[in-house]
Design a protein around this motif. Structure first.
Motif, PDB file in Angstrom:
ATOM      1  N   LEU A  36       0.818  -1.211   0.000  1.00 25.43           N
ATOM      2  CA  LEU A  36       0.000   0.000   0.000  1.00 25.43           C
ATOM      3  C   LEU A  36       0.855   1.267   0.000  1.00 25.43           C
ATOM      4  CD1 LEU A  36      -2.712  -1.068   2.601  1.00 25.43           C
ATOM      5  CD2 LEU A  36      -2.937  -1.003   0.123  1.00 25.43           C
ATOM      6  N   GLU A  37       2.188   1.129  -0.163  1.00 23.76           N
ATOM      7  CA  GLU A  37       3.062   2.294  -0.105  1.00 23.76           C
ATOM      8  C   GLU A  37       2.762   3.279  -1.229  1.00 23.76           C
ATOM      9  OE1 GLU A  37       4.369  -0.880  -0.020  1.00 23.76           O
ATOM     10  OE2 GLU A  37       4.712  -0.922   2.139  1.00 23.76           O
ATOM     11  N   GLY A  38       2.471   2.780  -2.413  1.00 20.97           N
ATOM     12  CA  GLY A  38       2.161   3.664  -3.541  1.00 20.97           C
ATOM     13  C   GLY A  38       0.909   4.487  -3.289  1.00 20.97           C
ATOM     14  N   ALA A  39      -0.090   3.878  -2.684  1.00 27.42           N
ATOM     15  CA  ALA A  39      -1.319   4.608  -2.370  1.00 27.42           C
ATOM     16  C   ALA A  39      -1.076   5.633  -1.269  1.00 27.42           C
ATOM     17  CB  ALA A  39      -2.416   3.638  -1.952  1.00 27.42           C
ATOM     18  N   GLU A  40      -0.167   5.311  -0.316  1.00 28.65           N
ATOM     19  CA  GLU A  40       0.163   6.283   0.734  1.00 28.65           C
ATOM     20  C   GLU A  40       0.767   7.540   0.137  1.00 28.65           C
ATOM     21  OE1 GLU A  40       2.758   4.483   3.583  1.00 28.65           O
ATOM     22  OE2 GLU A  40       1.113   3.518   4.652  1.00 28.65           O
ATOM     23  N   HIS A  41       1.679   7.355  -0.797  1.00 27.85           N
ATOM     24  CA  HIS A  41       2.323   8.516  -1.430  1.00 27.85           C
ATOM     25  C   HIS A  41       1.337   9.275  -2.314  1.00 27.85           C
ATOM     26  CE1 HIS A  41       6.172   7.474   0.197  1.00 27.85           C
ATOM     27  NE2 HIS A  41       6.122   6.268  -0.369  1.00 27.85           N
ATOM     28  N   ALA A  42       0.462   8.555  -3.009  1.00 27.16           N
ATOM     29  CA  ALA A  42      -0.495   9.219  -3.893  1.00 27.16           C
ATOM     30  C   ALA A  42      -1.541  10.002  -3.104  1.00 27.16           C
ATOM     31  CB  ALA A  42      -1.183   8.190  -4.790  1.00 27.16           C
ATOM     32  N   LEU A  43      -1.981   9.460  -1.983  1.00 33.37           N
ATOM     33  CA  LEU A  43      -3.016  10.112  -1.175  1.00 33.37           C
ATOM     34  C   LEU A  43      -2.433  11.025  -0.101  1.00 33.37           C
ATOM     35  CD1 LEU A  43      -5.401   7.068  -0.701  1.00 33.37           C
ATOM     36  CD2 LEU A  43      -5.691   8.982  -2.284  1.00 33.37           C
TER      37      LEU A  43
END
Length: 169
Positions: A36-43
């Motif tokens: 979920l790291e990519g979603a953390e950075h995107a959000l």
């Protein structure tokens, strides 16, 4: 490329493949992490972390057919197969916006693999429409009704889980 060079290269590749495959076979489970790291950075926010382990099943040796006096076919014609494994584990940690004060930052739910799982597959017991040869009938079998039985599957486990609040993620 010479044949000796090709043979040496094939031997090296075989040894490397065996060395890489051995730990995978010896493992008790396969770790699984949800990225979920990519979603953390995107959000631009902290998201829960989710991970777990999927256990590998280990089949045991089946109980063979049992010969019973007076029956034409053995008891447990289709034997039950025992299977053992650990339960799947899960670990979920989610940030909490300091609901219970300044010391608690996350909520954690864990389901450890502390208990094992034991199971037996279904089995069958059959008997034919004839009895065993009888001496009072000059060695001939007597007719009877056929018998069929189903051995029920068995599942034993003692799952457990933990729920906690703690500082940090």
């Amino acid at each position: 490329m010479k044949s000796t060079t090709r043979g040496t290269f094939a031997a090296v590749v075989t040894c490397v493949a065996a060395a890489v495959a051995t730990p995978a076979v010896a493992a008790d489970g396969i770790p699984v992490a949800v990225p979920l790291e990519g979603a953390e950075h995107a959000l631009d926010m902290e998201l829960p972390s989710v991970s777990g382990t999927v256990p590998l099943l280990k089949p045991g040796s089946p109980d063979g057919p049992r010969y019973v006096e007076g029956r034409l076919l053995p008891d447990r014609a289709l034997p039950q197969l025992p299977v053992t494994s650990d339960l799947p584990s899960a670990d979920l940690r989610t940030p909490v916006p300091r609901v219970l004060g300044d010391t608690f930052d996350h909520l954690a739910v864990g389901a450890p693999t502390s208990s094992g799982l034991r199971a037996r597959t279904p089995g069958a017991s059959l008997d034919g429409p004839l009895t065993a040869p009888r001496p009072d009938r000059l060695g001939l079998p007597a007719p009877k009704l056929p018998e069929a039985g189903l051995l029920a599957p068995v599942l034993q486990a003692a799952p457990g889980a933990t729920l906690g609040l703690a500082p940090g993620l």
